[in-house]
Design a protein around this motif. Sequence first.
Motif, PDB file in Angstrom:
ATOM      1  N   ARG A 154       0.827  -1.213   0.000  1.00 40.74           N
ATOM      2  CA  ARG A 154       0.000   0.000   0.000  1.00 40.74           C
ATOM      3  C   ARG A 154       0.861   1.262   0.000  1.00 40.74           C
ATOM      4  NH1 ARG A 154       0.106  -2.013   5.097  1.00 40.74           N
ATOM      5  NH2 ARG A 154       0.375  -0.618   6.882  1.00 40.74           N
ATOM      6  N   PHE A 155       2.131   1.127   0.385  1.00 44.79           N
ATOM      7  CA  PHE A 155       3.044   2.266   0.353  1.00 44.79           C
ATOM      8  C   PHE A 155       3.780   2.371  -0.991  1.00 44.79           C
ATOM      9  CE2 PHE A 155       2.708   1.066   4.862  1.00 44.79           C
ATOM     10  CZ  PHE A 155       2.303   2.281   5.406  1.00 44.79           C
ATOM     11  N   VAL A 156       3.683   1.321  -1.815  1.00 46.85           N
ATOM     12  CA  VAL A 156       4.266   1.350  -3.163  1.00 46.85           C
ATOM     13  C   VAL A 156       3.169   1.886  -4.073  1.00 46.85           C
ATOM     14  CG1 VAL A 156       5.567   0.009  -4.865  1.00 46.85           C
ATOM     15  CG2 VAL A 156       5.567  -0.712  -2.473  1.00 46.85           C
ATOM     16  N   ASN A 157       2.854   3.152  -3.895  1.00 50.61           N
ATOM     17  CA  ASN A 157       1.576   3.694  -4.360  1.00 50.61           C
ATOM     18  C   ASN A 157       1.725   4.731  -5.464  1.00 50.61           C
ATOM     19  OD1 ASN A 157       2.800   5.570  -2.715  1.00 50.61           O
ATOM     20  ND2 ASN A 157       0.930   6.168  -1.658  1.00 50.61           N
ATOM     21  N   SER A 158       2.615   4.460  -6.402  1.00 47.89           N
ATOM     22  CA  SER A 158       2.739   5.308  -7.577  1.00 47.89           C
ATOM     23  C   SER A 158       3.423   4.493  -8.664  1.00 47.89           C
ATOM     24  CB  SER A 158       3.561   6.561  -7.266  1.00 47.89           C
ATOM     25  OG  SER A 158       3.595   7.430  -8.378  1.00 47.89           O
ATOM     26  N   TRP A 159       3.178   4.856  -9.912  1.00 46.87           N
ATOM     27  CA  TRP A 159       3.716   4.047 -11.012  1.00 46.87           C
ATOM     28  C   TRP A 159       5.236   4.000 -10.996  1.00 46.87           C
ATOM     29  CZ3 TRP A 159       6.914   6.708 -14.234  1.00 46.87           C
ATOM     30  CH2 TRP A 159       6.740   8.093 -14.331  1.00 46.87           C
ATOM     31  N   ASP A 160       5.892   5.072 -10.575  1.00 47.35           N
ATOM     32  CA  ASP A 160       7.358   5.053 -10.565  1.00 47.35           C
ATOM     33  C   ASP A 160       7.889   4.104  -9.497  1.00 47.35           C
ATOM     34  OD1 ASP A 160       6.338   7.015  -8.661  1.00 47.35           O
ATOM     35  OD2 ASP A 160       8.424   7.589  -8.313  1.00 47.35           O
ATOM     36  N   LEU A 161       7.253   4.096  -8.321  1.00 46.60           N
ATOM     37  CA  LEU A 161       7.688   3.188  -7.257  1.00 46.60           C
ATOM     38  C   LEU A 161       7.494   1.737  -7.679  1.00 46.60           C
ATOM     39  CD1 LEU A 161       6.213   5.011  -4.117  1.00 46.60           C
ATOM     40  CD2 LEU A 161       8.492   5.248  -5.126  1.00 46.60           C
ATOM     41  N   VAL A 162       6.373   1.445  -8.305  1.00 46.92           N
ATOM     42  CA  VAL A 162       6.118   0.088  -8.796  1.00 46.92           C
ATOM     43  C   VAL A 162       7.150  -0.307  -9.853  1.00 46.92           C
ATOM     44  CG1 VAL A 162       4.503  -1.335 -10.128  1.00 46.92           C
ATOM     45  CG2 VAL A 162       3.643   0.136  -8.292  1.00 46.92           C
ATOM     46  N   ASP A 163       7.308   0.551 -10.866  1.00 45.89           N
ATOM     47  CA  ASP A 163       8.105   0.178 -12.038  1.00 45.89           C
ATOM     48  C   ASP A 163       9.589   0.023 -11.717  1.00 45.89           C
ATOM     49  OD1 ASP A 163       5.648   0.507 -13.203  1.00 45.89           O
ATOM     50  OD2 ASP A 163       6.228   2.169 -14.502  1.00 45.89           O
ATOM     51  N   VAL A 164      10.092   0.843 -10.813  1.00 41.25           N
ATOM     52  CA  VAL A 164      11.521   0.817 -10.502  1.00 41.25           C
ATOM     53  C   VAL A 164      11.879  -0.363  -9.601  1.00 41.25           C
ATOM     54  CG1 VAL A 164      13.324   2.084  -9.226  1.00 41.25           C
ATOM     55  CG2 VAL A 164      11.896   3.284 -10.877  1.00 41.25           C
ATOM     56  N   THR A 165      10.902  -0.897  -8.870  1.00 40.21           N
ATOM     57  CA  THR A 165      11.251  -1.860  -7.824  1.00 40.21           C
ATOM     58  C   THR A 165      10.669  -3.256  -7.985  1.00 40.21           C
ATOM     59  OG1 THR A 165       9.401  -1.156  -6.388  1.00 40.21           O
ATOM     60  CG2 THR A 165      11.494   0.028  -6.165  1.00 40.21           C
ATOM     61  N   CYS A 166       9.415  -3.406  -8.425  1.00 38.85           N
ATOM     62  CA  CYS A 166       8.795  -4.733  -8.342  1.00 38.85           C
ATOM     63  C   CYS A 166       9.449  -5.783  -9.245  1.00 38.85           C
ATOM     64  CB  CYS A 166       7.288  -4.660  -8.552  1.00 38.85           C
ATOM     65  SG  CYS A 166       6.760  -4.319 -10.225  1.00 38.85           S
ATOM     66  N   PRO A 167       9.976  -5.452 -10.434  1.00 35.49           N
ATOM     67  CA  PRO A 167      10.647  -6.516 -11.194  1.00 35.49           C
ATOM     68  C   PRO A 167      11.862  -7.081 -10.473  1.00 35.49           C
ATOM     69  CG  PRO A 167      10.169  -4.635 -12.616  1.00 35.49           C
ATOM     70  CD  PRO A 167       9.929  -4.194 -11.204  1.00 35.49           C
ATOM     71  N   HIS A 168      12.519  -6.250  -9.677  1.00 37.67           N
ATOM     72  CA  HIS A 168      13.757  -6.647  -9.005  1.00 37.67           C
ATOM     73  C   HIS A 168      13.515  -7.369  -7.685  1.00 37.67           C
ATOM     74  CE1 HIS A 168      15.857  -4.234 -11.958  1.00 37.67           C
ATOM     75  NE2 HIS A 168      15.027  -3.240 -11.691  1.00 37.67           N
ATOM     76  N   ILE A 169      12.291  -7.339  -7.201  1.00 36.75           N
ATOM     77  CA  ILE A 169      11.973  -8.027  -5.940  1.00 36.75           C
ATOM     78  C   ILE A 169      10.903  -9.091  -6.191  1.00 36.75           C
ATOM     79  CG2 ILE A 169      11.116  -7.762  -3.586  1.00 36.75           C
ATOM     80  CD1 ILE A 169      12.276  -4.904  -3.613  1.00 36.75           C
ATOM     81  N   VAL A 170       9.702  -8.674  -6.561  1.00 39.04           N
ATOM     82  CA  VAL A 170       8.619  -9.630  -6.773  1.00 39.04           C
ATOM     83  C   VAL A 170       8.929 -10.533  -7.971  1.00 39.04           C
ATOM     84  CG1 VAL A 170       6.159  -9.908  -7.240  1.00 39.04           C
ATOM     85  CG2 VAL A 170       6.947  -8.036  -5.768  1.00 39.04           C
ATOM     86  N   GLY A 171       9.259  -9.923  -9.107  1.00 37.61           N
ATOM     87  CA  GLY A 171       9.561 -10.721 -10.287  1.00 37.61           C
ATOM     88  C   GLY A 171      10.762 -11.624 -10.088  1.00 37.61           C
ATOM     89  N   ALA A 172      11.819 -11.075  -9.489  1.00 31.54           N
ATOM     90  CA  ALA A 172      13.037 -11.860  -9.272  1.00 31.54           C
ATOM     91  C   ALA A 172      12.770 -13.030  -8.325  1.00 31.54           C
ATOM     92  CB  ALA A 172      14.139 -10.968  -8.720  1.00 31.54           C
ATOM     93  N   TYR A 173      11.963 -12.806  -7.292  1.00 34.08           N
ATOM     94  CA  TYR A 173      11.682 -13.871  -6.329  1.00 34.08           C
ATOM     95  C   TYR A 173      10.865 -14.993  -6.970  1.00 34.08           C
ATOM     96  CZ  TYR A 173      10.128 -16.290  -2.140  1.00 34.08           C
ATOM     97  OH  TYR A 173       9.873 -17.259  -1.201  1.00 34.08           O
ATOM     98  N   LEU A 174       9.911 -14.635  -7.831  1.00 38.07           N
ATOM     99  CA  LEU A 174       9.012 -15.631  -8.406  1.00 38.07           C
ATOM    100  C   LEU A 174       9.568 -16.273  -9.679  1.00 38.07           C
ATOM    101  CD1 LEU A 174       5.601 -13.782  -7.958  1.00 38.07           C
ATOM    102  CD2 LEU A 174       6.549 -15.621  -6.539  1.00 38.07           C
TER     103      LEU A 174
END
Length: 237
Positions: free
Chosen positions: A110-130
Motif C-alpha cells: 500500500r506504500f508502493v503507491n505510484s507508477w514510478d515506485l512500482v516500475d523501478v522496484t517490483c521486477p527486481h523483488i517480486v519478479g526476481a523472487y518468483l
Amino acid sequence: MPTTALSAADLLARIHTLADPERAVAVARFFQTGPGQYGEGDRFLGLTMPQQRALAREFKALPLPEVEQLVRSPWHDCRSVGLIIWTLQFPKADPAGQQALYERYLHLRRFVNSWDLVDVTCPHIVGAYLLRKDRSPLYELAVEDHLWSQRMSIVSTLAFIRQGQFADTLALAELLLPHRHDLIHKAVGWLLREVGKRNEEALEEFLHDHRAHMPRTTLRYAIEKLSPAQRQFYLQK
C-alpha cells in the motif's frame, strides 16, 4: 562513519537536507496529486532520481526494519529511497533473506503507491523472487481492487521477459485488458512491447487475438517497436 553504523534516522536527515521545495511543487504536479487524481495527497521533497539512487547505494547495508521506516514514510522521496535499497539488497541476500524482502514488500505494497515506485522496484523483488517459483501470487495481485497491486502484477513479469519467458506476461495482459485505468493500459502495452522486442511472433499472435478489444493506449504502446507498415496495419484494424 561506517555504513553499518548508520540508521534510518541518519538517512531521513540526509534526504531532508537535499529537499528542493520549488522542484517538489513541479514533481507533485507531474505525479497528479490533486483531488481525485491517482496520486491524491502524496507529498514530495523534490529530490532527483540520481540523488535518491546515490543515497540508496550509500545506505544499502541498512537492516530490513530500518529500511521499512523509509518505506512507511509519508514522503514519496523517502519511500522511493527505501524501496531502491531493497532492490540493491535482494540479489545479494541468501534465500531466506530474499523471501523476507519479498514478503515484506508485498505486505507493505500500500506504500508502493505510484507508477514510478512500482516500475523501478517490483521486477527486481517480486519478479526476481518468483522467477523459479509458482507465479500464482501475480494473478492474485491482478484481481485485487487496488490499482498499484494490479500494475505490480504485470510489471513484475519484466523479470521473466528478460529470461525469455513470456507466458505469464501474455496471460496477465489478457486478464487486465478490460481494466478502465490508463495507467494499467500503459503498463500492459509496455510489457507487450517488451515481449515483442524479443519475440515478435508472440506479440503478433496476441494482437491478432485481442486487438479488436484492446484499449487504444495499450495498442499504441505494444506496437511501438514494430515496422511502420505493421503499426499502420494494426492501427487501421
